[in-house]
Design a protein around this motif. Sequence first.
Motif, PDB file in Angstrom:
ATOM      1  N   SER A 112       0.843  -1.191   0.000  1.00  0.00           N
ATOM      2  CA  SER A 112       0.000   0.000   0.000  1.00  0.00           C
ATOM      3  C   SER A 112       0.877   1.239   0.000  1.00  0.00           C
ATOM      4  O   SER A 112       1.890   1.293   0.690  1.00  0.00           O
ATOM      5  CB  SER A 112      -0.895   0.020   1.236  1.00  0.00           C
ATOM      6  OG  SER A 112      -1.720  -1.122   1.236  1.00  0.00           O
ATOM      7  N   TYR A 127      -0.290  -2.706   5.161  1.00  0.00           N
ATOM      8  CA  TYR A 127      -0.450  -1.712   6.228  1.00  0.00           C
ATOM      9  C   TYR A 127       0.253  -2.118   7.530  1.00  0.00           C
ATOM     10  O   TYR A 127       0.096  -1.452   8.538  1.00  0.00           O
ATOM     11  CB  TYR A 127      -1.928  -1.420   6.516  1.00  0.00           C
ATOM     12  CG  TYR A 127      -2.666  -0.815   5.360  1.00  0.00           C
ATOM     13  CD1 TYR A 127      -2.408   0.484   4.945  1.00  0.00           C
ATOM     14  CD2 TYR A 127      -3.634  -1.552   4.676  1.00  0.00           C
ATOM     15  CE1 TYR A 127      -3.094   1.047   3.880  1.00  0.00           C
ATOM     16  CE2 TYR A 127      -4.320  -0.990   3.607  1.00  0.00           C
ATOM     17  CZ  TYR A 127      -4.043   0.306   3.207  1.00  0.00           C
ATOM     18  OH  TYR A 127      -4.722   0.853   2.152  1.00  0.00           O
ATOM     19  N   GLU A 183       0.282   5.259   0.653  1.00  0.00           N
ATOM     20  CA  GLU A 183      -0.633   6.294   1.104  1.00  0.00           C
ATOM     21  C   GLU A 183       0.065   7.630   0.905  1.00  0.00           C
ATOM     22  O   GLU A 183       1.203   7.803   1.342  1.00  0.00           O
ATOM     23  CB  GLU A 183      -0.978   6.109   2.578  1.00  0.00           C
ATOM     24  CG  GLU A 183      -1.634   4.766   2.866  1.00  0.00           C
ATOM     25  CD  GLU A 183      -1.803   4.534   4.348  1.00  0.00           C
ATOM     26  OE1 GLU A 183      -2.831   4.982   4.897  1.00  0.00           O
ATOM     27  OE2 GLU A 183      -0.905   3.913   4.957  1.00  0.00           O
ATOM     28  N   VAL A 226      -4.201  11.584   4.530  1.00  0.00           N
ATOM     29  CA  VAL A 226      -4.110  10.799   3.303  1.00  0.00           C
ATOM     30  C   VAL A 226      -5.205  11.205   2.319  1.00  0.00           C
ATOM     31  O   VAL A 226      -6.380  11.237   2.669  1.00  0.00           O
ATOM     32  CB  VAL A 226      -4.229   9.290   3.618  1.00  0.00           C
ATOM     33  CG1 VAL A 226      -4.294   8.465   2.341  1.00  0.00           C
ATOM     34  CG2 VAL A 226      -3.078   8.852   4.502  1.00  0.00           C
ATOM     35  N   ARG A 238      -4.916   6.442  -1.561  1.00  0.00           N
ATOM     36  CA  ARG A 238      -4.530   5.098  -1.115  1.00  0.00           C
ATOM     37  C   ARG A 238      -4.397   4.262  -2.381  1.00  0.00           C
ATOM     38  O   ARG A 238      -5.358   4.106  -3.134  1.00  0.00           O
ATOM     39  CB  ARG A 238      -5.581   4.488  -0.211  1.00  0.00           C
ATOM     40  CG  ARG A 238      -5.665   5.150   1.133  1.00  0.00           C
ATOM     41  CD  ARG A 238      -6.415   4.298   2.145  1.00  0.00           C
ATOM     42  NE  ARG A 238      -6.936   5.115   3.215  1.00  0.00           N
ATOM     43  CZ  ARG A 238      -6.210   5.638   4.189  1.00  0.00           C
ATOM     44  NH1 ARG A 238      -4.922   5.428   4.219  1.00  0.00           N
ATOM     45  NH2 ARG A 238      -6.767   6.372   5.123  1.00  0.00           N
ATOM     46  N   VAL A 289      -3.178   8.193   8.291  1.00  0.00           N
ATOM     47  CA  VAL A 289      -2.373   7.098   7.767  1.00  0.00           C
ATOM     48  C   VAL A 289      -2.804   5.792   8.426  1.00  0.00           C
ATOM     49  O   VAL A 289      -2.943   5.716   9.642  1.00  0.00           O
ATOM     50  CB  VAL A 289      -0.877   7.371   8.029  1.00  0.00           C
ATOM     51  CG1 VAL A 289      -0.021   6.203   7.600  1.00  0.00           C
ATOM     52  CG2 VAL A 289      -0.442   8.653   7.322  1.00  0.00           C
TER      53      VAL A 289
END
Length: 139
Positions: free
Chosen positions: A6, A121, A8, A80, A83, A67
């Motif tokens: 991911s 994450y 961000e 953010v 994403r 985040v």
Amino acid sequence: MALEFSLEADAQLEREVLVGILTRCGAQEIEPTDSGFNGYFPESGLNFYVRIRSAGQDAGSASPEGVLAEFLPSPQDWRVEYRINFRYNNDHYDACRDTLREVVACLVESSPCKFVVSFQYENVYCLRNERGLEIFKVI
């Protein structure tokens, strides 16, 4: 189970810049969605899914999110806007990894945005904030 990284990023990243980065790195078939866009890199088989927090809303009406990446070295005070989930093709792991590295390198060169790259994450690989770019693990 597919591997997923991911990315961000904050609102300093402009949509046109992001699309340019992805295209320059080989992305094709970029298709709009209600909340952003999706696409893939045919040479590596890496798929990506972009969610833009304010997509489809008037500027300033969406409240950006914090985040999601866990175990950051310090709390992050930026919000953010983007994403981006990169889903690896398990049969082409090395090629997917190389493509993701290229995307991150282009992002560093092309935008002053703050961002974090993490594995699902949970494990932070790199972070750019007001202190600069920190690399914790090599992608």
